[in-house]
Design a protein around this motif. Sequence first.
Motif, PDB file in Angstrom:
ATOM      1  N   PRO A 182      -4.690   4.066   6.270  1.00 32.69           N
ATOM      2  CA  PRO A 182      -5.739   3.618   7.213  1.00 32.69           C
ATOM      3  C   PRO A 182      -7.071   3.494   6.472  1.00 32.69           C
ATOM      4  CG  PRO A 182      -5.287   5.951   7.500  1.00 32.69           C
ATOM      5  CD  PRO A 182      -4.331   5.485   6.456  1.00 32.69           C
ATOM      6  N   ILE A 183      -7.133   2.491   5.612  1.00 29.46           N
ATOM      7  CA  ILE A 183      -8.207   2.447   4.611  1.00 29.46           C
ATOM      8  C   ILE A 183      -9.592   2.264   5.236  1.00 29.46           C
ATOM      9  CG2 ILE A 183      -7.944  -0.027   4.040  1.00 29.46           C
ATOM     10  CD1 ILE A 183      -8.471   2.835   1.498  1.00 29.46           C
ATOM     11  N   GLU A 184      -9.675   1.471   6.327  1.00 30.13           N
ATOM     12  CA  GLU A 184     -11.007   1.283   6.958  1.00 30.13           C
ATOM     13  C   GLU A 184     -11.542   2.631   7.415  1.00 30.13           C
ATOM     14  OE1 GLU A 184      -8.364  -0.462   7.919  1.00 30.13           O
ATOM     15  OE2 GLU A 184      -8.810  -2.565   7.447  1.00 30.13           O
ATOM     16  N   ALA A 185     -10.693   3.378   8.128  1.00 28.88           N
ATOM     17  CA  ALA A 185     -11.118   4.681   8.652  1.00 28.88           C
ATOM     18  C   ALA A 185     -11.398   5.657   7.512  1.00 28.88           C
ATOM     19  CB  ALA A 185     -10.049   5.246   9.581  1.00 28.88           C
ATOM     20  N   MET A 186     -10.648   5.559   6.445  1.00 31.49           N
ATOM     21  CA  MET A 186     -10.849   6.473   5.309  1.00 31.49           C
ATOM     22  C   MET A 186     -12.199   6.189   4.636  1.00 31.49           C
ATOM     23  SD  MET A 186      -6.987   6.330   3.766  1.00 31.49           S
ATOM     24  CE  MET A 186      -6.963   7.676   2.589  1.00 31.49           C
TER      25      MET A 186
ATOM     26  N   ALA B 125      -4.046  -2.351  -5.499  1.00 35.93           N
ATOM     27  CA  ALA B 125      -3.114  -3.075  -6.391  1.00 35.93           C
ATOM     28  C   ALA B 125      -2.128  -3.952  -5.626  1.00 35.93           C
ATOM     29  CB  ALA B 125      -2.370  -2.072  -7.271  1.00 35.93           C
ATOM     30  N   HIS B 126      -1.621  -3.435  -4.507  1.00 33.30           N
ATOM     31  CA  HIS B 126      -0.560  -4.138  -3.773  1.00 33.30           C
ATOM     32  C   HIS B 126      -1.054  -4.931  -2.571  1.00 33.30           C
ATOM     33  CE1 HIS B 126       3.152  -2.692  -5.606  1.00 33.30           C
ATOM     34  NE2 HIS B 126       2.556  -1.532  -5.778  1.00 33.30           N
ATOM     35  N   ALA B 127      -2.347  -4.882  -2.282  1.00 33.23           N
ATOM     36  CA  ALA B 127      -2.787  -5.396  -0.983  1.00 33.23           C
ATOM     37  C   ALA B 127      -2.981  -6.921  -0.906  1.00 33.23           C
ATOM     38  CB  ALA B 127      -4.059  -4.669  -0.552  1.00 33.23           C
ATOM     39  N   PRO B 128      -3.649  -7.551  -1.903  1.00 32.84           N
ATOM     40  CA  PRO B 128      -3.940  -8.988  -1.727  1.00 32.84           C
ATOM     41  C   PRO B 128      -2.652  -9.806  -1.600  1.00 32.84           C
ATOM     42  CG  PRO B 128      -5.101  -8.081  -3.638  1.00 32.84           C
ATOM     43  CD  PRO B 128      -4.130  -7.046  -3.195  1.00 32.84           C
ATOM     44  N   GLY B 129      -2.533 -10.536  -0.519  1.00 36.30           N
ATOM     45  CA  GLY B 129      -1.331 -11.331  -0.282  1.00 36.30           C
ATOM     46  C   GLY B 129      -0.304 -10.600   0.562  1.00 36.30           C
ATOM     47  N   GLN B 130      -0.308  -9.258   0.498  1.00 37.34           N
ATOM     48  CA  GLN B 130       0.664  -8.493   1.305  1.00 37.34           C
ATOM     49  C   GLN B 130       0.101  -8.179   2.689  1.00 37.34           C
ATOM     50  OE1 GLN B 130       3.471  -4.478   1.305  1.00 37.34           O
ATOM     51  NE2 GLN B 130       2.464  -4.996  -0.575  1.00 37.34           N
ATOM     52  N   VAL B 131      -1.191  -7.853   2.733  1.00 41.85           N
ATOM     53  CA  VAL B 131      -1.843  -7.600   4.021  1.00 41.85           C
ATOM     54  C   VAL B 131      -3.107  -8.459   4.083  1.00 41.85           C
ATOM     55  CG1 VAL B 131      -0.970  -5.237   4.342  1.00 41.85           C
ATOM     56  CG2 VAL B 131      -3.082  -5.595   3.051  1.00 41.85           C
ATOM     57  N   ASP B 132      -3.572  -8.695   5.299  1.00 43.22           N
ATOM     58  CA  ASP B 132      -4.796  -9.470   5.479  1.00 43.22           C
ATOM     59  C   ASP B 132      -5.952  -8.648   4.905  1.00 43.22           C
ATOM     60  OD1 ASP B 132      -6.405 -11.480   6.261  1.00 43.22           O
ATOM     61  OD2 ASP B 132      -6.480 -10.910   8.377  1.00 43.22           O
ATOM     62  N   LEU B 133      -6.734  -9.263   4.053  1.00 43.14           N
ATOM     63  CA  LEU B 133      -7.727  -8.478   3.326  1.00 43.14           C
ATOM     64  C   LEU B 133      -9.118  -9.063   3.529  1.00 43.14           C
ATOM     65  CD1 LEU B 133      -8.140  -6.187   1.273  1.00 43.14           C
ATOM     66  CD2 LEU B 133      -7.662  -7.815  -0.548  1.00 43.14           C
ATOM     67  N   ASN B 134     -10.054  -8.200   3.908  1.00 41.76           N
ATOM     68  CA  ASN B 134     -11.448  -8.611   3.931  1.00 41.76           C
ATOM     69  C   ASN B 134     -12.258  -7.524   3.219  1.00 41.76           C
ATOM     70  OD1 ASN B 134     -14.160  -9.230   4.581  1.00 41.76           O
ATOM     71  ND2 ASN B 134     -13.387 -10.543   6.226  1.00 41.76           N
ATOM     72  N   VAL B 135     -12.395  -7.731   1.937  1.00 40.97           N
ATOM     73  CA  VAL B 135     -12.962  -6.707   1.066  1.00 40.97           C
ATOM     74  C   VAL B 135     -14.390  -6.359   1.474  1.00 40.97           C
ATOM     75  CG1 VAL B 135     -13.768  -6.377  -1.299  1.00 40.97           C
ATOM     76  CG2 VAL B 135     -11.474  -7.210  -0.900  1.00 40.97           C
TER      77      VAL B 135
ATOM     78  N   ALA C  20     -16.204  -0.619   1.081  1.00 44.41           N
ATOM     79  CA  ALA C  20     -16.192   0.367  -0.007  1.00 44.41           C
ATOM     80  C   ALA C  20     -17.186  -0.086  -1.081  1.00 44.41           C
ATOM     81  CB  ALA C  20     -14.789   0.475  -0.591  1.00 44.41           C
ATOM     82  N   GLU C  21     -17.449   0.781  -2.040  1.00 44.63           N
ATOM     83  CA  GLU C  21     -18.341   0.389  -3.139  1.00 44.63           C
ATOM     84  C   GLU C  21     -17.601  -0.520  -4.118  1.00 44.63           C
ATOM     85  OE1 GLU C  21     -18.551   3.213  -1.613  1.00 44.63           O
ATOM     86  OE2 GLU C  21     -20.667   3.188  -1.094  1.00 44.63           O
ATOM     87  N   TRP C  22     -16.331  -0.168  -4.393  1.00 44.06           N
ATOM     88  CA  TRP C  22     -15.541  -0.946  -5.360  1.00 44.06           C
ATOM     89  C   TRP C  22     -14.137  -1.153  -4.790  1.00 44.06           C
ATOM     90  CZ3 TRP C  22     -18.055   3.645  -6.755  1.00 44.06           C
ATOM     91  CH2 TRP C  22     -19.223   3.477  -7.509  1.00 44.06           C
TER      92      TRP C  22
END
Length: 390
Positions: A177-181, A197-207, A212-214
């Motif tokens: 739950p990265i947003e909440a984290m 590492a595994h997220a782009p293309g696997q889940v919808d991503l809006n960096v 986060a900072e990085w």
Amino acid sequence: MSGDMPLIFGAPMRDLWGLDPDVDFLNHGSFGATPLDVLAFQREVQDEMERQPVHFMMETLPGRLRAAADDLGSFIGAKGEDVVFVPNATTGVNAVLRSLKFKPGNRVITTNHVYGAVHNTLRYVCKRAGAELVWVEVPFPIGGPEEVLERLEDALKEGAALAVLDHITSSTGLVLPIEAMVRMCHERGVPVLVDGAHAPGQVDLNVESLGAEWYTGNCHKWMLAPKGCAFLWAAKEAQVVHPTTISHGYEQGFTEEFDWVGTQDFSPYLSVTECLYFLRYIDPQRVRNRNRGLAQMAAQVLSSAWSTPIPSPMQMRASMVTMDLPVRVAPTVEAAKRLHDALWERHRIEVVVTPFGDRSWLRISAQMYNDLDQYDRLASAVLQEVIAVG
Ligand SMILES: Cc1ncc(COP(=O)(O)O)c(C=O)c1O
């Protein structure tokens, strides 16, 4: 991309990849697999470079690299000016961790699901600075995201100089739950490096909106780019990091520093536009839905065949699912490798078998070229082999 490209997922699409047709390739997650069209584009870039290497490196490359970063930014929800290319997520993590100055006694937080190479980088920087590496124990099997948040909250009580958090974990294939984290860390003034590492293309991503900072992520896994293509995104105020190799761009700004770290083959980076074209041609949302759907069906097939519950809840799963095996396999590299090798050598199935916690687990991936019958074969092959290697 030719207009007559078959858009039926599974076996009909397999011709678009150079994968061995006699292999059930169920491990897209480890190193990705790149479509032939993207590889042909990469080859064209290399040919262009070799026709006039000096002109290519000095004149053509800088603009093309920034255009590729813009294109990548539009896919991951970021501005191109905040995105730099790195060869892999490990390098992205290293750039950030080795740029930050930790003090003796600083706490640096991560979880027990952290990727091995990232764990080693953390150990290195903490040891160098006399900082303390704080290991948040996230259970696996896991019931839900709240189990992650509770433990993170606990660890944050004593404060920290940094948190290094996975978006999708490696061995256990969990979508955290990265947003909440990130929010939880920021509420306590703790900056965050996300290992995506595994997220782009696997889940919808809006960096950018994740905040986060990085954020570092691979393009060579679920975005289908050639190997050696990843990115590091940094929020404006966090663009104080340097590449692990200091070169001509030193102290000239974030993109200047990373865009040239020395002579190398830039074709993986420049091929990002082509893999995005490939994904957009099919529709990235459709690809994600289909892969995720197939992974869930496959997990059900394995769970029924082996009478083992799926060790993670649906909301924490995407296109990789880590499964319990029908018999307990020891949590050692050797025992995991014995089962992996038996599946490969006797059944021509490529799948991850990985030690974690008190046993070894099996992680499946689902990509466009996979079909449900491949997981049926996996279910039977494992039943045949575990008895021998358990
Ligand atoms: C969570 C995580 N971080 C980092 C990496 C490293 O990726 P790379 O080898 O591309 O640097 C991986 C690889 O699978 C991973 O799963």
